[in-house]
Design a protein around this motif. Structure first.
Motif, PDB file in Angstrom:
ATOM      1  N   GLY A 102      -7.029  -0.952  -0.584  1.00 12.67           N
ATOM      2  CA  GLY A 102      -7.065  -0.096   0.597  1.00 12.67           C
ATOM      3  C   GLY A 102      -7.358   1.357   0.251  1.00 12.67           C
ATOM      4  O   GLY A 102      -8.162   2.014   0.914  1.00 12.67           O
ATOM      5  N   VAL A 103      -6.731   1.857  -0.799  1.00  9.87           N
ATOM      6  CA  VAL A 103      -6.981   3.234  -1.240  1.00  9.87           C
ATOM      7  C   VAL A 103      -8.431   3.375  -1.701  1.00  9.87           C
ATOM      8  O   VAL A 103      -9.108   4.351  -1.377  1.00  9.87           O
ATOM      9  CB  VAL A 103      -5.992   3.643  -2.356  1.00  9.87           C
ATOM     10  CG1 VAL A 103      -6.438   4.922  -3.053  1.00  9.87           C
ATOM     11  CG2 VAL A 103      -4.598   3.821  -1.777  1.00  9.87           C
TER      12      VAL A 103
ATOM     13  N   ARG B 121     -11.685   9.666  -6.088  1.00 10.83           N
ATOM     14  CA  ARG B 121     -11.739   8.217  -5.826  1.00 10.83           C
ATOM     15  C   ARG B 121     -12.000   7.461  -7.130  1.00 10.83           C
ATOM     16  O   ARG B 121     -11.398   6.415  -7.382  1.00 10.83           O
ATOM     17  CB  ARG B 121     -12.835   7.947  -4.807  1.00 10.83           C
ATOM     18  CG  ARG B 121     -12.915   6.532  -4.349  1.00 10.83           C
ATOM     19  CD  ARG B 121     -14.004   6.396  -3.299  1.00 10.83           C
ATOM     20  NE  ARG B 121     -14.067   5.048  -2.795  1.00 10.83           N
ATOM     21  CZ  ARG B 121     -15.028   4.596  -2.048  1.00 10.83           C
ATOM     22  NH1 ARG B 121     -16.024   5.392  -1.680  1.00 10.83           N
ATOM     23  NH2 ARG B 121     -15.026   3.352  -1.629  1.00 10.83           N
TER      24      ARG B 121
ATOM     25  N   ARG C  28      -2.710  -2.583  -1.589  1.00 12.79           N
ATOM     26  CA  ARG C  28      -2.694  -1.136  -1.368  1.00 12.79           C
ATOM     27  C   ARG C  28      -3.763  -0.442  -2.203  1.00 12.79           C
ATOM     28  O   ARG C  28      -4.414   0.493  -1.731  1.00 12.79           O
ATOM     29  CB  ARG C  28      -1.311  -0.564  -1.703  1.00 12.79           C
ATOM     30  CG  ARG C  28      -0.244  -0.988  -0.697  1.00 12.79           C
ATOM     31  CD  ARG C  28       1.114  -0.410  -1.040  1.00 12.79           C
ATOM     32  NE  ARG C  28       1.097   1.035  -0.836  1.00 12.79           N
ATOM     33  CZ  ARG C  28       1.907   1.875  -1.477  1.00 12.79           C
ATOM     34  NH1 ARG C  28       2.802   1.425  -2.341  1.00 12.79           N
ATOM     35  NH2 ARG C  28       1.841   3.167  -1.237  1.00 12.79           N
TER      36      ARG C  28
ATOM     37  N   GLN D  36       1.070   4.662   4.265  1.00 17.53           N
ATOM     38  CA  GLN D  36       2.012   4.783   5.370  1.00 17.53           C
ATOM     39  C   GLN D  36       3.416   4.435   4.881  1.00 17.53           C
ATOM     40  O   GLN D  36       3.595   3.608   3.989  1.00 17.53           O
ATOM     41  CB  GLN D  36       1.601   3.873   6.526  1.00 17.53           C
ATOM     42  CG  GLN D  36       0.359   4.344   7.233  1.00 17.53           C
ATOM     43  CD  GLN D  36      -0.103   3.370   8.296  1.00 17.53           C
ATOM     44  OE1 GLN D  36       0.363   2.240   8.376  1.00 17.53           O
ATOM     45  NE2 GLN D  36      -1.036   3.823   9.127  1.00 17.53           N
TER      46      GLN D  36
ATOM     47  N   LEU E  32     -10.940   1.798  -0.667  1.00 16.01           N
ATOM     48  CA  LEU E  32     -11.806   1.763   0.514  1.00 16.01           C
ATOM     49  C   LEU E  32     -11.525   2.923   1.474  1.00 16.01           C
ATOM     50  O   LEU E  32     -12.007   2.928   2.611  1.00 16.01           O
ATOM     51  CB  LEU E  32     -11.640   0.425   1.240  1.00 16.01           C
ATOM     52  CG  LEU E  32     -12.078  -0.804   0.452  1.00 16.01           C
ATOM     53  CD1 LEU E  32     -11.752  -2.082   1.216  1.00 16.01           C
ATOM     54  CD2 LEU E  32     -13.559  -0.730   0.120  1.00 16.01           C
ATOM     55  N   LEU E  33     -10.737   3.893   1.002  1.00 12.36           N
ATOM     56  CA  LEU E  33     -10.417   5.107   1.760  1.00 12.36           C
ATOM     57  C   LEU E  33      -9.695   4.819   3.079  1.00 12.36           C
ATOM     58  O   LEU E  33      -9.879   5.505   4.069  1.00 12.36           O
ATOM     59  CB  LEU E  33     -11.678   5.942   1.998  1.00 12.36           C
ATOM     60  CG  LEU E  33     -12.437   6.380   0.743  1.00 12.36           C
ATOM     61  CD1 LEU E  33     -13.711   7.102   1.115  1.00 12.36           C
ATOM     62  CD2 LEU E  33     -11.556   7.243  -0.145  1.00 12.36           C
ATOM     63  N   GLN E  34      -8.853   3.799   3.067  1.00 14.66           N
ATOM     64  CA  GLN E  34      -8.045   3.458   4.235  1.00 14.66           C
ATOM     65  C   GLN E  34      -6.766   4.309   4.229  1.00 14.66           C
ATOM     66  O   GLN E  34      -6.274   4.692   3.175  1.00 14.66           O
ATOM     67  CB  GLN E  34      -7.672   1.977   4.205  1.00 14.66           C
ATOM     68  CG  GLN E  34      -8.867   1.050   4.198  1.00 14.66           C
ATOM     69  CD  GLN E  34      -9.628   1.104   5.511  1.00 14.66           C
ATOM     70  OE1 GLN E  34      -9.039   0.962   6.563  1.00 14.66           O
ATOM     71  NE2 GLN E  34     -10.924   1.329   5.431  1.00 14.66           N
ATOM     72  N   ALA E  35      -6.198   4.534   5.381  1.00 16.07           N
ATOM     73  CA  ALA E  35      -4.977   5.336   5.490  1.00 16.07           C
ATOM     74  C   ALA E  35      -3.716   4.482   5.371  1.00 16.07           C
ATOM     75  O   ALA E  35      -2.672   4.967   4.935  1.00 16.07           O
ATOM     76  CB  ALA E  35      -4.968   6.090   6.819  1.00 16.07           C
ATOM     77  N   TRP E  36      -3.787   3.213   5.748  1.00 16.45           N
ATOM     78  CA  TRP E  36      -2.586   2.377   5.827  1.00 16.45           C
ATOM     79  C   TRP E  36      -1.816   2.236   4.516  1.00 16.45           C
ATOM     80  O   TRP E  36      -0.588   2.135   4.565  1.00 16.45           O
ATOM     81  CB  TRP E  36      -2.905   0.996   6.411  1.00 16.45           C
ATOM     82  CG  TRP E  36      -3.710   0.109   5.514  1.00 16.45           C
ATOM     83  CD1 TRP E  36      -5.057  -0.053   5.515  1.00 16.45           C
ATOM     84  CD2 TRP E  36      -3.213  -0.739   4.477  1.00 16.45           C
ATOM     85  NE1 TRP E  36      -5.436  -0.941   4.536  1.00 16.45           N
ATOM     86  CE2 TRP E  36      -4.322  -1.382   3.890  1.00 16.45           C
ATOM     87  CE3 TRP E  36      -1.944  -1.016   3.987  1.00 16.45           C
ATOM     88  CZ2 TRP E  36      -4.200  -2.275   2.834  1.00 16.45           C
ATOM     89  CZ3 TRP E  36      -1.812  -1.914   2.933  1.00 16.45           C
ATOM     90  CH2 TRP E  36      -2.933  -2.527   2.377  1.00 16.45           C
ATOM     91  N   PRO E  37      -2.469   2.213   3.319  1.00 20.15           N
ATOM     92  CA  PRO E  37      -1.671   1.979   2.106  1.00 20.15           C
ATOM     93  C   PRO E  37      -0.605   3.027   1.823  1.00 20.15           C
ATOM     94  O   PRO E  37       0.377   2.736   1.148  1.00 20.15           O
ATOM     95  CB  PRO E  37      -2.714   1.966   0.991  1.00 20.15           C
ATOM     96  CG  PRO E  37      -3.996   1.628   1.653  1.00 20.15           C
ATOM     97  CD  PRO E  37      -3.898   2.254   3.014  1.00 20.15           C
TER      98      PRO E  37
ATOM     99  N   TRP F 231       4.644   0.703   4.356  1.00 19.78           N
ATOM    100  CA  TRP F 231       4.132  -0.026   3.188  1.00 19.78           C
ATOM    101  C   TRP F 231       4.800   0.462   1.917  1.00 19.78           C
ATOM    102  O   TRP F 231       5.065  -0.326   1.010  1.00 19.78           O
ATOM    103  CB  TRP F 231       2.615   0.093   3.088  1.00 19.78           C
ATOM    104  CG  TRP F 231       1.950  -0.589   4.229  1.00 19.78           C
ATOM    105  CD1 TRP F 231       1.365  -0.002   5.308  1.00 19.78           C
ATOM    106  CD2 TRP F 231       1.854  -2.007   4.437  1.00 19.78           C
ATOM    107  NE1 TRP F 231       0.892  -0.970   6.167  1.00 19.78           N
ATOM    108  CE2 TRP F 231       1.180  -2.210   5.656  1.00 19.78           C
ATOM    109  CE3 TRP F 231       2.261  -3.117   3.716  1.00 19.78           C
ATOM    110  CZ2 TRP F 231       0.905  -3.469   6.163  1.00 19.78           C
ATOM    111  CZ3 TRP F 231       1.990  -4.380   4.223  1.00 19.78           C
ATOM    112  CH2 TRP F 231       1.322  -4.543   5.430  1.00 19.78           C
TER     113      TRP F 231
END
Length: 135
Positions: free
Chosen positions: A36-37, A105, A33, A46, A39-44, A49
């Protein structure tokens, strides 16, 4: 000797295995996670998770607390355990800032690295049963 240990010798290894497995799963999920954060992903962030994290951490904490009771440990008498518990609170706070509370970030990345350093320290303390695990 604790009467539970005497009557159920399988209990300690089972709880220890559960605790260690949950530690590995929890840290692996936190790392995934955190990356993921970063890399600026949204899934972590959600819901699924976040709930998975809780689903791992609850048995982790219950197994840890059960081990204390089973072994008769006290955080003020076993200093390594007291230090580990203080670091657990630090890890939780750092992890919270790493995943969502950090404003930038760069801040989130710094908190993530600090949280990883703390969790590595906790693992060293647990393995050596010494608050100064590097000695």
């Amino acid at each position: 000797m604790n009467t539970w240990l005497a009557s159920s010798p399988w209990l300690y290894p089972a709880l220890l295995h559960l605790h260690r497995t949950c530690v590995m799963l929890s840290v692996a999920l936190f790392i995934a996670r955190g990356v993921g954060v970063a890399l600026l992903q949204a899934w972590p962030m959600q819901t699924s998770w976040r709930y998975l994290s809780v689903a791992i951490d609850v048995p982790l904490l219950l197994a840890g607390a059960s081990l204390w009771v089973l072994l008769g440990y006290h955080p003020l008498q076993q200093t390594w355990l007291g230090v580990k518990l203080v670091l657990l609170v630090v890890y939780i706070v750092l992890g919270s800032f790493a995943l969502k509370r950090g404003r930038t970030r760069g801040q989130r990345l710094a908190f993530f690295i600090a949280a990883l350093a703390v969790v590595l320290s906790m693992a060293g303390i647990a393995l050596t049963r010494s608050p100064a695990f590097w000695r």
